[in-house]
Design a protein around this motif. Structure first.
Motif, PDB file in Angstrom:
ATOM      1  N   MET B   1       6.849  56.349  10.666  1.00  0.00           N
ATOM      2  CA  MET B   1       7.943  55.401  10.924  1.00  0.00           C
ATOM      3  C   MET B   1       7.595  54.476  12.087  1.00  0.00           C
ATOM      4  N   SER B   2       7.818  53.197  11.870  1.00  0.00           N
ATOM      5  CA  SER B   2       7.464  52.241  12.915  1.00  0.00           C
ATOM      6  C   SER B   2       8.354  52.416  14.133  1.00  0.00           C
ATOM      7  N   THR B   3       7.757  52.242  15.300  1.00  0.00           N
ATOM      8  CA  THR B   3       8.551  52.333  16.531  1.00  0.00           C
ATOM      9  C   THR B   3       8.931  50.936  17.042  1.00  0.00           C
ATOM     10  N   THR B   4       8.467  49.896  16.303  1.00  0.00           N
ATOM     11  CA  THR B   4       8.799  48.536  16.745  1.00  0.00           C
ATOM     12  C   THR B   4      10.296  48.301  16.630  1.00  0.00           C
ATOM     13  N   LYS B   5      10.903  47.870  17.738  1.00  0.00           N
ATOM     14  CA  LYS B   5      12.360  47.650  17.720  1.00  0.00           C
ATOM     15  C   LYS B   5      12.689  46.313  17.061  1.00  0.00           C
ATOM     16  N   HIS B   6      13.738  46.300  16.303  1.00  0.00           N
ATOM     17  CA  HIS B   6      14.238  45.016  15.815  1.00  0.00           C
ATOM     18  C   HIS B   6      14.881  44.303  16.987  1.00  0.00           C
ATOM     19  N   GLY B   7      14.347  43.108  17.343  1.00  0.00           N
ATOM     20  CA  GLY B   7      14.893  42.395  18.495  1.00  0.00           C
ATOM     21  C   GLY B   7      16.327  41.955  18.225  1.00  0.00           C
ATOM     22  N   TYR B   8      17.134  42.004  19.243  1.00  0.00           N
ATOM     23  CA  TYR B   8      18.501  41.508  19.098  1.00  0.00           C
ATOM     24  C   TYR B   8      18.462  39.986  19.028  1.00  0.00           C
ATOM     25  N   VAL B   9      19.097  39.411  18.050  1.00  0.00           N
ATOM     26  CA  VAL B   9      19.135  37.951  17.942  1.00  0.00           C
ATOM     27  C   VAL B   9      20.522  37.464  18.323  1.00  0.00           C
ATOM     28  N   ARG B  10      20.584  36.705  19.400  1.00  0.00           N
ATOM     29  CA  ARG B  10      21.874  36.165  19.834  1.00  0.00           C
ATOM     30  C   ARG B  10      22.338  35.116  18.820  1.00  0.00           C
ATOM     31  N   PRO B  11      23.557  35.234  18.337  1.00  0.00           N
ATOM     32  CA  PRO B  11      24.017  34.253  17.346  1.00  0.00           C
ATOM     33  C   PRO B  11      24.037  32.841  17.948  1.00  0.00           C
ATOM     34  N   VAL B  12      23.941  31.837  17.106  1.00  0.00           N
ATOM     35  CA  VAL B  12      24.014  30.449  17.574  1.00  0.00           C
ATOM     36  C   VAL B  12      25.381  30.225  18.215  1.00  0.00           C
ATOM     37  N   ASP B  13      25.383  29.595  19.368  1.00  0.00           N
ATOM     38  CA  ASP B  13      26.648  29.359  20.069  1.00  0.00           C
ATOM     39  C   ASP B  13      27.296  28.069  19.546  1.00  0.00           C
ATOM     40  N   PHE B  14      28.158  28.231  18.576  1.00  0.00           N
ATOM     41  CA  PHE B  14      28.799  27.056  17.978  1.00  0.00           C
ATOM     42  C   PHE B  14      30.006  26.570  18.782  1.00  0.00           C
ATOM     43  N   LYS B  15      30.255  27.255  19.912  1.00  0.00           N
ATOM     44  CA  LYS B  15      31.393  26.822  20.733  1.00  0.00           C
ATOM     45  C   LYS B  15      30.932  25.865  21.826  1.00  0.00           C
ATOM     46  N   GLU B  16      29.977  26.364  22.626  1.00  0.00           N
ATOM     47  CA  GLU B  16      29.538  25.585  23.785  1.00  0.00           C
ATOM     48  C   GLU B  16      28.134  25.028  23.618  1.00  0.00           C
ATOM     49  N   GLY B  17      27.408  25.513  22.623  1.00  0.00           N
ATOM     50  CA  GLY B  17      25.990  25.180  22.493  1.00  0.00           C
ATOM     51  C   GLY B  17      25.738  23.719  22.165  1.00  0.00           C
ATOM     52  N   ARG B  18      24.506  23.306  22.444  1.00  0.00           N
ATOM     53  CA  ARG B  18      24.123  21.935  22.145  1.00  0.00           C
ATOM     54  C   ARG B  18      22.758  21.923  21.468  1.00  0.00           C
ATOM     55  N   VAL B  19      22.531  20.866  20.712  1.00  0.00           N
ATOM     56  CA  VAL B  19      21.229  20.718  20.075  1.00  0.00           C
ATOM     57  C   VAL B  19      20.183  20.525  21.163  1.00  0.00           C
ATOM     58  N   ASP B  20      19.098  21.310  21.120  1.00  0.00           N
ATOM     59  CA  ASP B  20      17.981  21.036  22.017  1.00  0.00           C
ATOM     60  C   ASP B  20      16.717  20.839  21.200  1.00  0.00           C
ATOM     61  N   MET B  21      15.630  20.511  21.890  1.00  0.00           N
ATOM     62  CA  MET B  21      14.413  20.128  21.169  1.00  0.00           C
ATOM     63  C   MET B  21      13.897  21.261  20.283  1.00  0.00           C
ATOM     64  N   SER B  22      14.205  22.492  20.667  1.00  0.00           N
ATOM     65  CA  SER B  22      13.689  23.614  19.884  1.00  0.00           C
ATOM     66  C   SER B  22      14.346  23.705  18.500  1.00  0.00           C
ATOM     67  N   HIS B  23      15.509  23.078  18.345  1.00  0.00           N
ATOM     68  CA  HIS B  23      16.166  23.109  17.034  1.00  0.00           C
ATOM     69  C   HIS B  23      15.413  22.312  15.982  1.00  0.00           C
ATOM     70  N   GLY B  24      14.439  21.521  16.436  1.00  0.00           N
ATOM     71  CA  GLY B  24      13.663  20.753  15.465  1.00  0.00           C
ATOM     72  C   GLY B  24      12.192  21.125  15.499  1.00  0.00           C
ATOM     73  N   SER B  25      11.873  22.203  16.216  1.00  0.00           N
ATOM     74  CA  SER B  25      10.460  22.500  16.478  1.00  0.00           C
ATOM     75  C   SER B  25       9.786  23.250  15.346  1.00  0.00           C
ATOM     76  N   GLY B  26      10.541  23.780  14.419  1.00  0.00           N
ATOM     77  CA  GLY B  26       9.947  24.562  13.342  1.00  0.00           C
ATOM     78  C   GLY B  26       9.891  26.045  13.677  1.00  0.00           C
ATOM     79  N   GLY B  27      10.337  26.407  14.855  1.00  0.00           N
ATOM     80  CA  GLY B  27      10.262  27.808  15.276  1.00  0.00           C
ATOM     81  C   GLY B  27      11.504  28.604  14.898  1.00  0.00           C
ATOM     82  N   ARG B  28      11.675  29.710  15.630  1.00  0.00           N
ATOM     83  CA  ARG B  28      12.753  30.640  15.296  1.00  0.00           C
ATOM     84  C   ARG B  28      14.142  30.021  15.475  1.00  0.00           C
TER      85      ARG B  28
END
Lengths: 375, 349
Positions: B1-28
């Motif tokens: 059994m793998s011991t690699t932890k599933h990283g916690y992914v913080r949900p997108v903040d649709f309340k206060e969040g803003r578009v930043d350059m990473s939203h178009g970078s092709g990454g996660r």
């Protein structure tokens, strides 16, 4: 729409048209000049020529502020707009007016000049307040209607201590233009143009009143009927002029009594007198230099005078030789008499100023009436 | 059994969040935005394939394809927003060809700093509009530009539809004698935008007419009336659309001003700002040109549809070598209804 539809009623128009047709004397001609671009626009937009007998001819006068601004002043404005960091505010109509070499404020804007369209002079003050680091110039044009609002912002800017705001003043005066036309050789001596009567300005008259026209009626023996800008106003004014001419009268009558009084808006007049003074002479496109026909900013408001602040030079630029704007503005020629009309000069690519504003005689005829020659 | 932890992914903040350059970078961050916002809202089997392109079943017959970019300012206006507008615009372009719109692709150019809450509103409005129009948004793209290089959001949509069999509508089909029909009032969209921009308020606010016209078009095609041309008079208004058709068909037109309906507040706003409603944009109206004998029947069909209640016959096609569009005015005179000169309104669609 209330207070508008009443003055665009087709049945009433037919009624007035029938009266005009009945009352005109078939053995004479009625050459009537509508001074204002607003009237020119209404006549073309509503096809009023179709409602008039053949011997009633409307001659489009020089009352379009965009059209009479000489190319030199437009060139001044373009150069001003190209001053680094400067914001030039103007009414939308000014954008496409051609100056030297086909340049215009619109083209200057595309090349990086910061030109902003405003609906009122107050918007320009607001822009100056929002941009304290930049010089903001309001390109002021127009007849007596737009002069009081310009006076107001000059006073306001001074009261606010706005040091980055100034006005490039090009305000002109209606009565001097009318007397210039009436004294022109074409009318006085040559008889090239017969002018039998005038439809007097609508909005201008709300400010200056009907009194200033009394001189023309008396001195030149030409009837004047002040009329509103709605099509029924114009039709009614034509009927009133026909009646005066038939009866041999030359008086000032007021069709636009719902807005114009004999004395006009005294408060506005005082405001203008406080801020502006007469220029000895001013060049009009089409009319040339006309004495005492324009206003400049008084010394006590010199801080707001862009002409002083930016050392604006006097430039005189001749119109295209084939352009007949001059003769058209004086009423001597019609747009279709010009070789350029509808060929190289169209509203999309205007050579002369009469083709720029929808109130200009050429643009109005091109946009609304050119089917008449096509028939 | 793998011991690699599933990283916690913080949900997108649709309340206060803003578009930043990473939203178009092709990454996660971008992948997360796509899955939590776009995929969730547009939700359909083709988009869910998750590939570079959508694999679609081949439709029988002829295809129609159209593209439309949307740069409207303000992004939210009375009667709609850039989201539903971007769906309606392209759906209508496909529909007035005589086709049934099926699929849309959407491309977003986002400006750095744009509130994610607004983006969510826009995307959900698109999804709603697409559902109502019966089309799927099957492919998309997102790019982010630095602050000051965009104006919040620009949306380009491409639409594909299948042509109804036996139907050919084209701007060059108008013939002398044909009738010209208009589905309702003009100038609503353009003046809704402009009055909002100028801060003009009326007792009855001006509401954009933005709407998908495909079901109205379907009813009109079902009627069997011999339609020659359908077109939606958007930018440049009714006047521009009719001039385009007149030129394409080599004909003239004679309109009747009294038959062209304008809502009162629109008329008032036009008066104030010096506009002619004939040149003001619409986003939920169409012009139809049909054989004269079928005009009354077509009009009846249009009037039974909610988007055609105020439809009317506004004029006739006439022979004219100059291709002039003319109009008898309410006053009884005649005028040309010319091409638009310059621009009447900036950034309305």
């Amino acid at each position: 729409m209330k207070y508008v539809d009443e003055f665009r009623d087709g049945a009433l128009a037919k009624n007035i048209a029938a009266n005009i047709a009945r009352e005109v004397n078939p053995s004479r001609r009625y050459h009537l000049m509508e001074f204002c671009g607003g009237h020119t626009h209404a006549i073309s937009r509503y096809g009023l020529a179709d409602l008039l007998p053949a011997n009633v001819r409307m001659i489009h006068g020089p009352g379009c502020p965009v059209c009479v601004l000489p190319a030199g002043r437009v060139e001044n404005a373009i150069q001003l707009a190209q001053t680094p960091g400067l914001i030039l505010c103007c009414y939308g109509d000014m954008l496409r007016v051609p100056a030297a070499g086909g340049m215009s404020l619109l083209k200057a804007k595309a090349r990086g000049a910061d030109v902003r369209i405003v609906y009122s002079s107050a918007d320009a003050v607001k822009i100056a307040q929002e941009n304290p680091q930049r010089q903001v110039v309001f390109l002021a044009i127009g007849f007596e209607t737009t002069t009081p609002p310009t006076a107001l912002v000059i006073r306001q800017a001074q009261a606010l201590g706005l040091t980055n705001f100034s006005v490039f003043c090009n305000h002109v005066l209606t009565p001097s233009a009318i007397s210039h036309i009436l004294q022109s050789p074409e009318i006085r001596q040559l008889g090239v143009l017969t002018l039998d009567g005038f439809i007097g300005p609508a909005h201008v008259s709300t400010v200056i009143g009907s009194r200033p026209y009394e001189y023309f009626a008396e001195e030149f023996q030409k009837p004047v009927v002040i009329a509103g800008f709605e099509p029924l106003d114009v039709m009614q004014a034509i009927l009133m002029l026909v009646r005066q001419l038939n009866e041999g009268r030359a008086e000032v009558e007021n069709e636009f009594s719902r807005a114009v009084t004999r004395d006009g808006n005294v408060k506005a007049q005082l405001l203008v007198a406080e801020v502006f003074e007469l220029r000895r002479v001013f060049e009009w496109r089409g009319l040339g230099p006309v004495p005492y026909s324009a206003l400049r900013i008084k010394k006590q408001y010199a801080d707001s005078d862009a002409e002083l602040r930016f050392n604006i030079p006097v430039i005189s630029i001749a119109d295209n030789k084939a352009c007949e704007c001059g003769a058209i503005l004086r009423g001597v020629k019609s747009p279709q008499d010009c070789k350029l009309f509808g060929m190289v000069c169209t509203p999309d690519n205007p050579m002369g100023s009469c083709m720029v504003s929808s109130e200009g005689a050429c643009a109005a005829h091109y946009s609304y009436g050119r089917f008449r020659e096509a028939a | 059994m793998s011991t690699t932890k599933h990283g916690y992914v913080r949900p997108v903040d649709f309340k206060e969040g803003r578009v930043d350059m990473s939203h178009g970078s092709g990454g996660r961050t971008m992948a997360q935005l796509i899955s939590e916002l776009f995929s969730a809202a547009f939700n359909n089997e083709y988009l869910a394939q998750g590939n570079d392109g959508a694999l679609l079943p081949m439709a029988e017959g002829r295809l129609v394809m159209a593209v439309d970019s949307h740069v409207v300012s303000p992004l939210f206006f009375a009667g709609g927003d850039i989201g539903c507008l971007s769906v309606h615009g392209t759906v209508n372009d496909v529909a007035v060809m005589g086709a049934k719109p099926l699929y849309l692709a959407a491309s977003f150019i986002l400006e750095e700093g744009f509130p994610l809450a607004d983006l969510k509103r826009i995307v959900e409005s698109m999804a709603h509009a697409a559902r109502e129009a019966g089309v799927h948004i099957v492919a998309g793209d997102t790019k982010v530009v630095e602050q000051g290089k965009g104006d919040g959001v620009f949306i380009t949509t491409t639409g594909v539809g299948v042509m109804r069999e036996g139907v050919t509508l084209s701007g060059d089909q108008a013939r002398a004698g044909d009738k010209i029909l208009l589905s309702g009032t003009i100038g609503d969209h353009g003046m809704a935008i402009l009055s909002q921009r100028e801060g003009m308020t009326f007792d009855a606010p001006i509401v954009s007419d933005t709407a998908a016209l495909n079901s109205l078009v379907a009813d009109m095609l079902d009627s069997g009336a011999r339609l020659r041309v359908l077109r939606d008079p958007t930018r440049g208004g009714l006047a521009t659309t009719l001039n385009e058709i007149a030129r394409q068909s080599g004909v003239g037109m004679m309109l009747h001003e009294s038959a062209i309906a304008v809502n009162q507040p629109v008329e008032a706003a036009c008066e104030f700002l010096g506009f002619d409603p004939l040149y003001v944009a619409n986003e939920g109206k169409l012009v139809a040109i049909c054989a004269p004998e079928d005009a009354d029947r077509l009009l009846e069909v249009m009037r039974t549809h909610p988007l055609g209640r105020e439809a009317s016959i506004i004029g006739e096609v006439v022979e004219d070598a100059h291709c002039f569009v003319q109009m008898t005015t309410k006053l009884g005179g005649r005028r040309i209804v010319d091409w638009l000169t310059g621009e009447q309104l900036p950034r309305i669609c």
